[in-house]
Design an enzyme around this catalytic site. Structure first.
Site, PDB file in Angstrom:
ATOM      1  N   SER A  93     -23.988 -25.215 -51.415  1.00 16.63           N
ATOM      2  CA  SER A  93     -24.312 -23.796 -51.330  1.00 16.63           C
ATOM      3  C   SER A  93     -25.797 -23.575 -51.062  1.00 16.63           C
ATOM      4  O   SER A  93     -26.182 -22.726 -50.249  1.00 16.63           O
ATOM      5  CB  SER A  93     -23.898 -23.077 -52.621  1.00 16.63           C
ATOM      6  OG  SER A  93     -22.503 -23.138 -52.807  1.00 16.63           O
ATOM      7  N   SER A 109     -16.783 -12.519 -55.724  1.00 13.92           N
ATOM      8  CA  SER A 109     -16.923 -13.557 -54.703  1.00 13.92           C
ATOM      9  C   SER A 109     -18.378 -13.642 -54.273  1.00 13.92           C
ATOM     10  O   SER A 109     -18.927 -12.686 -53.717  1.00 13.92           O
ATOM     11  CB  SER A 109     -16.048 -13.243 -53.479  1.00 13.92           C
ATOM     12  OG  SER A 109     -16.378 -14.103 -52.398  1.00 13.92           O
ATOM     13  N   GLN A 129     -19.501 -15.452 -51.887  1.00 10.70           N
ATOM     14  CA  GLN A 129     -19.580 -15.463 -50.429  1.00 10.70           C
ATOM     15  C   GLN A 129     -19.586 -14.051 -49.859  1.00 10.70           C
ATOM     16  O   GLN A 129     -20.368 -13.735 -48.956  1.00 10.70           O
ATOM     17  CB  GLN A 129     -18.430 -16.277 -49.841  1.00 10.70           C
ATOM     18  CG  GLN A 129     -18.518 -17.764 -50.132  1.00 10.70           C
ATOM     19  CD  GLN A 129     -17.362 -18.542 -49.527  1.00 10.70           C
ATOM     20  OE1 GLN A 129     -16.532 -17.992 -48.807  1.00 10.70           O
ATOM     21  NE2 GLN A 129     -17.301 -19.829 -49.816  1.00 10.70           N
ATOM     22  N   ASP A 156     -14.721 -23.270 -57.724  1.00 12.12           N
ATOM     23  CA  ASP A 156     -14.580 -24.457 -56.878  1.00 12.12           C
ATOM     24  C   ASP A 156     -14.149 -25.690 -57.659  1.00 12.12           C
ATOM     25  O   ASP A 156     -13.750 -26.693 -57.052  1.00 12.12           O
ATOM     26  CB  ASP A 156     -15.905 -24.766 -56.176  1.00 12.12           C
ATOM     27  CG  ASP A 156     -16.211 -23.791 -55.053  1.00 12.12           C
ATOM     28  OD1 ASP A 156     -15.259 -23.188 -54.517  1.00 12.12           O
ATOM     29  OD2 ASP A 156     -17.393 -23.624 -54.719  1.00 12.12           O
TER      30      ASP A 156
END
Length: 441
Positions: free
Chosen positions: A29, A174, A176, A322
């Site tokens: 990330s 989220s 993202q 994750d």
């Protein structure tokens, strides 16, 4: 990917306790974001600890296509010559994000503010991952993004649009999606304000601040004004907690084991698995805490300990999204029941991770009850056999962990995508005592 070209693993139970000192690759990330912000900054940025994985290399290639000069003077090191916020050039063709969902979603926000059109594509797995949760709020800001049917890639991003800041409450937590909106906010007039139902990792916010953007943030809230600029700054990428997670679980499960994992990123929005494992009885201590590239890091020392099942607190879910595949393995090797809920996001990762992990664990003799947003796992004894990772790198590595305490040999199918996030996993695992080798095709 055809069956003839797929990479498989043969996994054998660990012959002895796992041991050693490991340095897992750099955080994926942070690596994605470091390249992005360095490209948009004014000046030269040196990135150390860059993850040499297929996902992050795809992101670096995307910026090379758009006119950014990126040097690689050594392995895991990049020098990025930033072109400024408005200095990108249109790519000559499609920008291929490969398997990188992070890359595609963040690029969607960043490219929505450019003066030129962009076309983002991905591999077969990424092309099945929904993008509407990104494109919908970006459209509210004034972006024009076309998708395939069902909101799937490829994405056609129309340039020369006027973006305006929005006040947006994310319906699903989220990082993202949040990051894509913040990146679009760099090009928007006014303020972009985001609230989350649960706090998610704040890599984007921390790195924007490190590159000089006046962003304000706290858990669950971010406020970003438009109209500023990014200034180059060197970045040291910590070791990836998600990669360390496989070894934390493996050493917890294999009797007599002790592993030391060096300089692991300890961002509090990333380490939910650590809290969950400790609730299950894991023996994991932190040493040499410091800060690296604006991120907290520590050495993690993990020793074998009997685990017991828990109800995973939903407050931890966004901070370990994750790591659920390997959490499922820890639960399967624990005593009693483990219940997971509030994790519907697992359905739309590189695979439907609830389905893939439940199916694989059942094939190994573990009782798993699937639920729409999680699962109930009854701890037991792993048998040998064959499982299919469905091309999902995290599922493949998680099944390799299960094989270390199985009663017989295990074959894991379709492991090629491990290189997207953890190049060198096989060698590092073998060096610490795993029974693991590439299977003949």
């Amino acid at each position: 990917m055809s069956g003839a070209s797929r990479l498989n693993w043969d996994v054998a139970p660990a012959a002895a306790a796992l041991s050693g000192e490991l340095r897992v690759p750099g955080d994926k990330s942070v690596s994605h974001r470091a390249v992005m912000f360095a490209a948009l900054a004014e000046g030269r940025t040196r990135i150390r600890g860059f993850l040499e994985g297929e996902d992050t290399l795809a992101t670096a290639r995307a910026f090379t296509q758009m006119g950014v000069r990126i040097e690689a003077p050594a392995a895991s090191e990049r020098i990025v010559h930033g072109v400024g916020l408005h200095g990108l050039e249109p790519a000559a063709g499609d920008i291929d994000c490969g398997n990188a969902g992070t890359g595609m979603r963040l690029l969607a926000g960043l490219l929505a503010g450019q003066r030129f059109d962009s076309h983002l594509i991905g591999d077969a797995s990424l092309s099945r991952r929904p993008m509407h949760r990104v494109t919908e709020p970006l459209a509210r800001m004034g972006a024009r993004i076309d998708t395939a049917a069902g909101g799937l890639p490829p994405l056609v991003i129309h340039g020369d649009q006027h973006l305006a800041g929005i006040d947006y409450a994310l319906p699903v937590a989220s990082a993202q999606v949040k990051s894509a909106i913040l990146l679009a906010g760099l090009y928007a007039t006014g303020e972009t304000r985001l609230t989350e139902p649960h706090p998610t990792r704040d890599y984007t916010e921390r790195m924007l601040r490190a590159f000089g953007w006046p962003i304000n943030f706290e858990p669950g809230l971010a406020r970003l004004p438009g109209g500023h600029r990014l200034r180059a700054t060197d970045v040291d990428v910590p070791a990836d907690f998600s990669s360390a997670a496989f070894f934390l679980v493996a050493a917890s499960l294999v009797p007599g084991s002790e592993l030391v994992l060096r300089a692991v990123g300890m961002n509090p929005r990333r380490t939910g698995l650590l809290a969950a494992l400790r609730l299950m009885g894991a023996d994991i201590s932190e040493e040499n805490r410091t800060e690296q590239g604006g991120e907290p890091v520590a050495d993690l020392v993990v020793r074998h300990a009997p685990l017991h099942g828990i109800d995973v607190p939903e407050v931890l879910v966004p901070d370990m999204i994750d790591e659920f595949p390997v959490l499922f393995v820890a639960a399967a090797g624990a005593r009693g029941l483990t219940r997971v809920s509030g994790a519907a996001e697992l359905r739309v990762k590189e695979s439907d991770r609830i389905v893939v992990m439940a199916r694989g664990l059942r094939a190994l003799g573990i009782a798993v009850e699937e639920r729409p947003d999680g699962a109930v796992i009854t701890g037991g004894r792993f048998s040998g056999g064959e499982v299919d990772s469905a091309g999902d790198h995290r599922c493949a590595m998680s099944f390799a962990i299960a094989g270390q305490i199985a009663s017989g040999p295990l074959r894991v199918l379709d492991c090629s995508n491990v290189a997207t996030s953890f190049p060198g996993f096989t060698a590092l695992a073998q060096g610490s005592g795993f029974g693991l080798r590439t299977a003949p095709s």
